[in-house]
Design a protein around this motif. Sequence first.
Motif, short mmCIF file in Angstrom:
data_model
loop_
_atom_site.label_atom_id
_atom_site.label_comp_id
_atom_site.label_asym_id
_atom_site.label_seq_id
_atom_site.Cartn_x
_atom_site.Cartn_y
_atom_site.Cartn_z
N ASP A 1 -2.25 47.52 46.49
CA ASP A 1 -3.62 47.44 45.98
C ASP A 1 -3.62 47.24 44.47
OD1 ASP A 1 -4.64 47.80 48.50
OD2 ASP A 1 -4.85 49.97 48.30
N ARG A 2 -2.71 47.96 43.81
CA ARG A 2 -2.62 47.81 42.35
C ARG A 2 -2.21 46.38 41.96
NH1 ARG A 2 0.32 52.85 42.53
NH2 ARG A 2 -0.96 54.61 41.82
N LEU B 1 -3.64 41.11 39.83
CA LEU B 1 -3.61 39.65 39.92
C LEU B 1 -5.03 39.07 39.93
CD1 LEU B 1 -0.77 39.11 42.55
CD2 LEU B 1 -0.68 38.60 40.11
N ALA B 2 -5.93 39.70 40.66
CA ALA B 2 -7.30 39.20 40.73
C ALA B 2 -7.98 39.30 39.37
CB ALA B 2 -8.09 40.00 41.77
N THR B 3 -7.81 40.45 38.72
CA THR B 3 -8.40 40.62 37.39
C THR B 3 -7.79 39.65 36.38
OG1 THR B 3 -8.74 42.97 37.85
CG2 THR B 3 -8.86 42.28 35.55
N GLY B 4 -6.47 39.51 36.44
CA GLY B 4 -5.80 38.59 35.52
C GLY B 4 -6.24 37.15 35.72
N VAL C 1 -9.15 32.44 33.44
CA VAL C 1 -10.11 31.34 33.46
C VAL C 1 -11.00 31.39 32.22
CG1 VAL C 1 -12.10 30.39 34.67
CG2 VAL C 1 -10.11 31.11 35.97
N VAL C 2 -11.49 32.59 31.91
CA VAL C 2 -12.35 32.74 30.73
C VAL C 2 -11.59 32.38 29.46
CG1 VAL C 2 -13.72 34.37 29.38
CG2 VAL C 2 -13.76 34.49 31.87
N VAL C 3 -10.35 32.85 29.37
CA VAL C 3 -9.53 32.57 28.19
C VAL C 3 -9.26 31.06 28.05
CG1 VAL C 3 -7.24 32.89 27.16
CG2 VAL C 3 -8.45 34.84 28.14
N LEU C 4 -8.98 30.40 29.16
CA LEU C 4 -8.72 28.96 29.12
C LEU C 4 -9.95 28.19 28.66
CD1 LEU C 4 -6.63 28.34 32.38
CD2 LEU C 4 -5.84 28.18 30.01
#
Length: 319
Positions: A17-18, A23-26, A31-34
């Motif tokens: 789960d962690r 991975l989902a959060t990253g 995407v936002v960073v790109l």
Amino acid sequence: MPPTSEGEKKAHVRPGDRIFSGLATGSGVLVVVLIAAIGVFLLMQAVPSLALNNANFLTSREWSTGDVSDMRFGILDLLLVTVVASLVALAIAMPIALGIALFLTQYAPRKLSRTFAYVIDLLAAVPSIIFGLWGLFILGPVLTPVGEFLTDKLGWIFLFSQGNVSIELGGTIFTAGIVLAVMILPIITAVSREVFDRTPPAHVEGAIALGATKWEVVKTTVLPFGKAGYVSASMLGLGRALGETIALTIILSSTAQAFGWSLFDGGATFASKIALAAPEFNDPKSAGAYVAAGLVLFVLTFVVNAIARSIVAGHKEYE
């Protein structure tokens, strides 16, 4: 065995789960960073050239970047050609996509609708260069009599007046708009089809129980439910049309004359202008002028897609 407290339950998280959560959060953050990085890069590359610009970047129709000491460039014509060609495509594709989506979800048998849906979706897999060649060598000559008829009979309307390029060559906004319409048709159709297919069966059955015909069911239940999704799909198609490069680079005829609001004008869009000048990007200052045009296109497509998202976000049934 004593019961487990609520705090102990929360503290026990499986490693999988962690990992998945990370991975989902990253991925979301990436995407936002790109997007932010692309915007910052375009801005940094454009600012030095904009500082050297001797014309108004937003209102000028000039584009002369060969002499770095006297650069004069503006995006007005590029903006107008880009927007007009995309709106022509949208005006053609929207009603056709609506009809196809309603046919596949409400009228066609299930097996037939699946086959037709696959065929429509395959249009999205055709490379842009194929559409460009088709538009230039096949569609352009076919549309020549249509263009001549419109300019002859409806030339008093500014949209159908004689353009600044030859109609016989087919490199007009009219041809480009039709090709763009075919290219964005799969996007609008696919999203609209999914939205219409999610109409609550209870609403449809209730309308039928009240004696509604098939068209009345579509008009009173399917269309009201899917209207926001259909508009959002159209905005996504518009974003796709605004950024199309290769097809319009091949189709549109270059001209030194200013855009005159005729569908039979030639010219260049943001993307095609940048693509045609790519071999000349040997000077950072000259290339920066095209990067500045790309920055405007980036903001324009970002705004269009943000509008599409906001339309869907206002309807809980699409969440």
